[in-house]
Scaffold this active site. Structure first.
Site, short mmCIF file in Angstrom:
data_model
loop_
_atom_site.label_atom_id
_atom_site.label_comp_id
_atom_site.label_asym_id
_atom_site.label_seq_id
_atom_site.Cartn_x
_atom_site.Cartn_y
_atom_site.Cartn_z
N ARG A 100 0.81 -1.24 0.00
CA ARG A 100 0.00 0.00 0.00
C ARG A 100 0.84 1.28 0.00
NH1 ARG A 100 -3.22 -2.76 3.93
NH2 ARG A 100 -4.91 -3.86 2.87
N LYS B 246 3.13 11.50 -10.91
CA LYS B 246 2.21 10.73 -11.77
C LYS B 246 2.89 9.41 -12.09
CE LYS B 246 -0.85 13.91 -14.23
NZ LYS B 246 -1.27 14.44 -15.55
N GLU C 285 9.28 18.19 -24.45
CA GLU C 285 8.71 18.60 -23.15
C GLU C 285 9.37 19.90 -22.67
OE1 GLU C 285 6.03 16.94 -22.02
OE2 GLU C 285 6.32 14.75 -22.15
N LYS D 220 8.21 22.58 -13.68
CA LYS D 220 7.33 21.48 -13.24
C LYS D 220 7.11 21.56 -11.74
CE LYS D 220 5.66 16.97 -13.83
NZ LYS D 220 5.55 15.78 -14.63
N GLU E 200 -3.83 17.65 -10.01
CA GLU E 200 -4.47 18.10 -11.26
C GLU E 200 -5.95 18.44 -11.08
OE1 GLU E 200 -3.04 15.91 -14.74
OE2 GLU E 200 -4.82 16.55 -15.83
N ARG F 113 -2.59 22.15 -12.90
CA ARG F 113 -1.64 21.14 -13.38
C ARG F 113 -1.96 20.64 -14.78
NH1 ARG F 113 1.32 16.03 -10.35
NH2 ARG F 113 2.36 15.32 -12.25
N ASN G 284 -0.22 19.17 -19.55
CA ASN G 284 -0.72 18.25 -20.57
C ASN G 284 -0.78 18.92 -21.94
OD1 ASN G 284 -2.90 15.70 -21.00
ND2 ASN G 284 -1.51 15.57 -19.27
N HIS H 144 -0.62 16.99 -25.23
CA HIS H 144 -0.82 15.57 -24.91
C HIS H 144 -2.20 15.05 -25.32
CE1 HIS H 144 2.81 16.31 -22.68
NE2 HIS H 144 2.91 15.04 -22.29
N HIS I 257 -1.28 11.85 -26.99
CA HIS I 257 -1.59 10.53 -26.44
C HIS I 257 -2.44 9.70 -27.40
CE1 HIS I 257 -0.84 11.29 -21.83
NE2 HIS I 257 0.26 11.12 -22.52
N HIS J 284 7.20 9.08 -27.10
CA HIS J 284 6.28 10.01 -26.44
C HIS J 284 6.54 11.47 -26.84
CE1 HIS J 284 3.69 11.67 -23.33
NE2 HIS J 284 4.71 12.37 -22.86
N1 LIG Z 1 4.94 10.66 -14.98
C1 LIG Z 1 5.04 11.75 -15.70
O1 LIG Z 1 4.78 12.87 -15.24
C2 LIG Z 1 5.48 11.64 -17.13
C3 LIG Z 1 5.90 12.80 -17.81
C4 LIG Z 1 6.33 12.67 -19.12
C5 LIG Z 1 6.39 11.41 -19.71
N2 LIG Z 1 6.01 10.33 -19.01
C6 LIG Z 1 6.13 8.99 -19.59
O2 LIG Z 1 7.50 8.75 -19.84
C7 LIG Z 1 7.64 7.85 -20.92
C8 LIG Z 1 8.64 8.37 -21.91
O3 LIG Z 1 9.88 8.48 -21.25
P1 LIG Z 1 11.25 8.48 -22.06
O4 LIG Z 1 11.15 9.43 -23.18
O5 LIG Z 1 12.34 8.63 -21.09
O6 LIG Z 1 11.26 7.05 -22.74
P2 LIG Z 1 11.92 5.66 -22.27
O7 LIG Z 1 11.81 5.47 -20.84
O8 LIG Z 1 11.36 4.63 -23.18
O9 LIG Z 1 13.45 5.88 -22.61
C9 LIG Z 1 13.80 6.11 -23.95
C10 LIG Z 1 14.90 5.16 -24.43
O10 LIG Z 1 16.15 5.70 -24.05
C11 LIG Z 1 16.91 4.71 -23.36
N3 LIG Z 1 17.72 5.42 -22.39
C12 LIG Z 1 17.27 6.18 -21.36
N4 LIG Z 1 18.30 6.77 -20.74
C13 LIG Z 1 19.42 6.38 -21.38
C14 LIG Z 1 20.79 6.69 -21.24
N5 LIG Z 1 21.24 7.57 -20.34
N6 LIG Z 1 21.67 6.07 -22.06
C15 LIG Z 1 21.24 5.22 -23.02
N7 LIG Z 1 19.96 4.92 -23.24
C16 LIG Z 1 19.06 5.50 -22.43
C17 LIG Z 1 15.89 3.78 -22.78
O11 LIG Z 1 16.46 2.51 -22.56
C18 LIG Z 1 14.84 3.75 -23.86
O12 LIG Z 1 15.20 2.84 -24.86
C19 LIG Z 1 6.26 7.67 -21.51
O13 LIG Z 1 5.72 6.46 -21.06
C20 LIG Z 1 5.50 8.83 -20.95
O14 LIG Z 1 4.12 8.55 -20.85
C21 LIG Z 1 5.57 10.42 -17.74
O1 LIG Z 2 2.87 15.76 -14.93
C1 LIG Z 2 1.86 16.02 -15.59
O2 LIG Z 2 0.81 16.39 -15.06
C2 LIG Z 2 1.87 15.88 -17.06
O3 LIG Z 2 0.84 15.98 -17.69
C3 LIG Z 2 3.20 15.62 -17.71
C4 LIG Z 2 3.11 14.93 -19.06
O4 LIG Z 2 4.26 15.30 -19.78
C5 LIG Z 2 3.14 13.41 -18.95
O5 LIG Z 2 3.26 12.84 -20.22
C6 LIG Z 2 2.03 12.77 -18.16
O6 LIG Z 2 2.30 11.40 -17.93
C7 LIG Z 2 0.70 12.82 -18.85
O7 LIG Z 2 -0.26 12.62 -17.90
P1 LIG Z 2 -1.68 12.00 -18.17
O8 LIG Z 2 -2.40 12.27 -16.90
O9 LIG Z 2 -2.28 12.71 -19.35
O10 LIG Z 2 -1.47 10.57 -18.45
ZN LIG Z 3 4.55 14.04 -21.52
#
Ligand SMILES: NC(=O)c1ccc[n+]([C@@H]2O[C@H](COP(=O)([O-])OP(=O)(O)OC[C@H]3O[C@@H](n4cnc5c(N)ncnc54)[C@H](O)[C@@H]3O)[C@@H](O)[C@H]2O)c1
Ligand SMILES: O=C(O)C(=O)C[C@@H](O)[C@H](O)[C@H](O)COP(=O)(O)O
Ligand SMILES: [Zn+2]
Length: 365
Positions: free
Chosen positions: A122, A144, A186, A230, A240, A244, A248, A251, A255, A268
């Site tokens: 949990r 998130k 981003e 951020k 959000e 917040r 997006n 997105h 998305h 992404h």
């Molecule tokens: N939680 C949030 O607020 C939030 C915000 C933005 C995006 N996201 C999510 O994040 C994801 C995208 O993240 P991403 O762009 O990092 O993609 P990813 O995690 O797939 O990484 C991209 C690629 O780069 C490689 N890589 C990463 N760091 C490396 C390094 N230093 N050296 C060599 N290779 C490396 C990874 O292995 C992968 O193949 C999506 O799923 C998106 O929805 C979440």
């Molecule tokens: O942190 C946030 O809030 C964002 O919207 C950041 C986005 O860049 C990110 O891709 C996030 O995961 C999108 O959120 P979602 O709620 O639309 O899935």
């Molecule tokens: Zn994003």
């Protein structure tokens, strides 16, 4: 240069530490949080090969007992069944409520590890150690967490803030150029929605295609300003309920496109770039902002080598349909984040379907 940015969330406040060499300071940074001694490091094969042992050594030198789990790489594996492997490992290594999951990777690893930490027992601690530009400036911050559902992006998840974010820009030297550009999407987003000065700094750069186009100082400045944007927004609206949603920007369409292409064609950040082009053109049609803002944003997106057109083969009707699964939909109305001027956006649930269809037709290949 080293910086600490604070995310202010009362008792759940935490630091984002940005400094070259931070990977080797991971153990001492985590130590200062006074958490339990067990830690589970989560990564993917490539990132683990580059940085896993350094992260583990740093943690062990600080007195932690560290186990690790290596997950397959790629957005198509951001699923509940992959998270199951993290749970299995947590069980095998007897993680306790005081234990910590360490996400060493891009946003995919960060989102899944955060979700596993939110739900295991949990809720246990998570420390984010982002290795992609995108994860440094965005995914690692704000809590998130989650995975994709076959019908839509990030539909399953929870808000679960990290205890700490540890950024070492030096690890970007091994990041593939395409992933660097994706992270720039981003960064440009923050320029449009929040930080005009960041936008103008990006406009001054000759090129934004790869890490080699930037001095170390400019790269750090871009990371720090983005993290600050951020942190500012999340500190004002953690879950959000209002503001917040501006994070997006790009997105809504982004998305939809990612999901419809099965997460295989675009990464992404590329989908977000296309989504920002669409949102900007919608804003022009709705007379919220002028052609000049639209042109400046498009120039920056092109300068970062990011796409401005939809991938081939997508049907506009399908895109409009899937918009209904967007998490921002309220009472059946799709909400868009629309720019008004560089650094300022507005949230609108009054975009006519015809306007969306017209803009999608314009950016269709
Ligand atoms: N939680 C949030 O607020 C939030 C915000 C933005 C995006 N996201 C999510 O994040 C994801 C995208 O993240 P991403 O762009 O990092 O993609 P990813 O995690 O797939 O990484 C991209 C690629 O780069 C490689 N890589 C990463 N760091 C490396 C390094 N230093 N050296 C060599 N290779 C490396 C990874 O292995 C992968 O193949 C999506 O799923 C998106 O929805 C979440
Ligand atoms: O942190 C946030 O809030 C964002 O919207 C950041 C986005 O860049 C990110 O891709 C996030 O995961 C999108 O959120 P979602 O709620 O639309 O899935
Ligand atoms: Zn994003």
């Amino acid at each position: 240069m080293s910086s600490v940015i604070r995310v202010n969330l009362g008792p759940m406040s935490y630091d984002i530490s940005v400094a070259a060499g931070n990977l080797d300071r991971l153990g001492s940074l985590v130590s200062s949080l006074k958490l339990g001694k067990k830690a589970l490091l989560v990564s993917n094969p490539e990132i683990f090969a580059h940085y896993g042992q350094r992260a583990i050594a740093s943690m062990e030198n600080a007195g932690f007992q560290v186990s690790s789990v290596v997950l397959p790489a790629g957005e198509q594996y951001k699923t509940l069944s992959t998270v199951q492997s993290i749970y299995n490992s947590a069980l095998e290594h007897r993680l306790e409520r005081s234990s910590t999951m360490i996400a060493l990777g891009g946003g995919v690893i960060g989102d899944m590890t955060g979700f596993a930490a939110a739900t295991w027992l949990r809720g246990i601690n998570v420390v984010q150690v982002p290795t992609s530009l995108l994860a440094m400036v965005d995914a690692s911050i704000g809590g998130k967490t989650g995975v994709n559902h076959p019908q839509g992006k990030n539909l399953i998840g929870a808000f679960h803030q990290p205890r700490l974010v540890v950024i070492d820009p030096q690890v970007l030297t091994t990041l593939p150029a395409r992933e660097f550009r994706a992270g720039m999407a981003e960064v440009i987003k923050y320029g449009v929605i929040w930080d005009k000065q960041l936008f103008e700094r990006l406009e001054e750069a000759d090129n934004l295609h790869s890490i080699d186009d930037l001095t170390g100082e400019l790269l750090t400045e871009i990371i720090v300003r983005s993290c600050q944007s951020k942190a500012d927004v999340v500190s004002k609206d953690e879950k959000e309920s209002g503001l917040r949603a501006i994070l997006n920007y790009g997105h809504t369409i982004g998305h939809a496109v990612e999901s419809l292409t099965g997460y295989l064609e675009l990464v992404h950040g590329e989908a977000v770039a296309i989504g920002m082009v669409a949102a900007s053109q919608i804003a022009v049609k709705m007379q919220l902002w002028g052609n000049d803002g639209d042109r400046r944003q498009e120039l920056l997106i092109k300068k970062a080598g990011l796409p401005i057109h939809l991938p081939q083969g997508l049907k506009i009707d399908e895109i409009i349909d899937i918009l209904q699964t967007d998490k921002k939909v309220k009472d059946g109305q799709v909400r868009f984040i629309l720019p008004r001027e560089i650094g300022t956006v507005t949230i609108s649930d009054r975009v006519p379907s015809q306007t969306i269809a017209d803009v999608l037709a314009t950016i269709n290949n």
